[in-house]
Design an enzyme around this catalytic site. Structure first.
Site, PDB file in Angstrom:
ATOM      1  N   SER A  91      -1.730  43.050  24.463  1.00 49.14           N
ATOM      2  CA  SER A  91      -1.312  43.941  25.549  1.00 49.14           C
ATOM      3  C   SER A  91      -1.349  45.404  25.090  1.00 49.14           C
ATOM      4  O   SER A  91      -2.382  45.896  24.668  1.00 49.14           O
ATOM      5  CB  SER A  91       0.079  43.520  26.033  1.00 49.14           C
ATOM      6  N   ASP A 205      -2.756  38.903  30.543  1.00 50.95           N
ATOM      7  CA  ASP A 205      -1.992  39.410  29.397  1.00 50.95           C
ATOM      8  C   ASP A 205      -1.791  38.349  28.311  1.00 50.95           C
ATOM      9  O   ASP A 205      -1.313  37.248  28.572  1.00 50.95           O
ATOM     10  CB  ASP A 205      -0.635  39.907  29.896  1.00 50.95           C
TER      11      ASP A 205
END
Length: 360
Positions: A91, A205
């Protein structure tokens, strides 16, 4: 002599292929399946990727706005002459790691320090009816301007961005192809950003499966692993409340806007939906806003997952900036986050030097 044989399969696993009882410990081969390394044999006693010291892997965890603290971490390491051979990020960690690998950390830091609430809202290209509330095009264009068309395999360090495949839940290590697309997939928070189609897979993610990917850094050859965890400063959270219930006279909260809305009001509400969503993403009233519910739910899950994964595969050095006072959406507080990351790394420098010396 032991051999380390690297095979081009998708997921990581370690296996010992025993030959004879006498071979145990001296003639065995270790097979490592990873993402993109072609068939290659290395001396298991010399896994380091650079001469004169052990290979250093830097693991940058997720954390949204708190992830700007990774910039401070990188600055402190640079000042002490510590340069990672391997960078693995999830991320926001993938974003900062990618900018460092392309020598764009200065550009990222300048942009981060310039963010204000107004500028943040300007990046929110809200769209109704898609697979994410924010299209992400404006942020993607900003990222593209910074790191260009760089391919991961052309970077001066080994790099991996961690993402999650929708539908299968596979943990995907992005180690080749477009760096900007890999980073974008790694930070595609479900419900907020749309998934990214990359290499025939829909990815979101990486914090869903591996928020602080120590395992990937070790599989890619790191002898010393420095991990930065943005979710460690959560004292008193995640405990069990054994008895709870409603209080006398409590009733569900109902917004005044939920009553007596005529057709014109509903129509006007449709046209102002984008403006309303932007307000909801940034702030809310006394009840949790939409963004707070989304992000905090993700945060709770990630906190539990991080604890379990780090317990099973701890890093050699665990840097845990005390950054809990900065919210996940406080992107306008980048300067504060950077300072916290730098300070936490300075405190860990003795431990880092000791680990490098011990494993060198």
């Amino acid at each position: 002599m032991a051999e380390l044989r690297v095979l081009p399969h998708m997921f990581s696993r370690w296996t010992i292929a025993n030959r004879t009882a006498d071979d145990a410990g001296r003639g065995a081969s270790i097979e490592l399946s990873t993402v993109d390394i072609p068939n290659k044999t290395l001396d298991a006693g010399h896994v380091a990727l650079k001469s004169g010291g052990p290979s250093i892997g830097l693991v940058l965890g997720s954390g949204a706005a708190r992830g700007f603290a990774h910039i401070g971490v990188m600055r402190a390491l640079q000042e002490h002459g510590i340069k990672p051979d391997i960078i693995v990020g999830t991320s926001m960690g993938a974003l900062v790691g990618g900018c460092f690998a392309t020598d764009q950390l200065d550009t990222l830091e300048e942009w981060a320090r310039s963010l204000t609430m107004r500028r943040i809202i300007g990046y929110l290209d809200v769209r109704i009816g898609g697979s994410g509330l924010i299209g992400g095009g404006r942020l993607a264009n900003r990222l593209q301007d910074s790191i260009g068309e760089m391919a991961i395999e052309d970077l001066p360090v080994r790099f991996a961005a961690i993402a999650t495949e929708i539908g299968t839940g596979h943990e995907v290590w992005l180690t080749r192809g477009s760096l900007s697309l890999a980073v974008r997939a790694s930070y595609a928070l479900p419900g907020i950003f749309p998934p990214v189609h990359l290499g025939g897979r829909w990815l979101v993610d990486g914090a869903l499966v591996n928020p602080v990917p120590v395992s990937a850094a070790r599989a890619l050859g790191a002898r010393v692993v420095i991990a930065v965890n943005m979710d460690a400063d959560r004292f008193g959270r995640g405990t069990t409340i054994a008895s709870h219930g409603s209080m006398p006279g409590e009733a569900p909260l109902i917004s005044a806007n939920d009553h007596n809305r005529n057709g014109f009001a509903r129509l006007r509400g449709m046209f102002s939906a984008e403006r309303t969503l932007k307000r909801e993403i940034i702030s809310g009233d006394s009840r949790p806003s939409f963004s707070t519910v989304m992000v905090e739910s993700f945060n709770i899950m990630q906190d539990r997952l991080t604890r379990m994964r780090l317990a099973g595969d701890p890093p050699d050095i665990h840097i845990a900036p005390r950054i809990g006072h900065i919210g996940w959406l406080d992107f306008h507080r980048a300067a504060e986050s950077i300072a916290v990351g730098r300070a936490a790394t300075e405190k860990a420098m003795d431990s880092i030097a000791e680990a490098v010396a011990d494993l060198g």
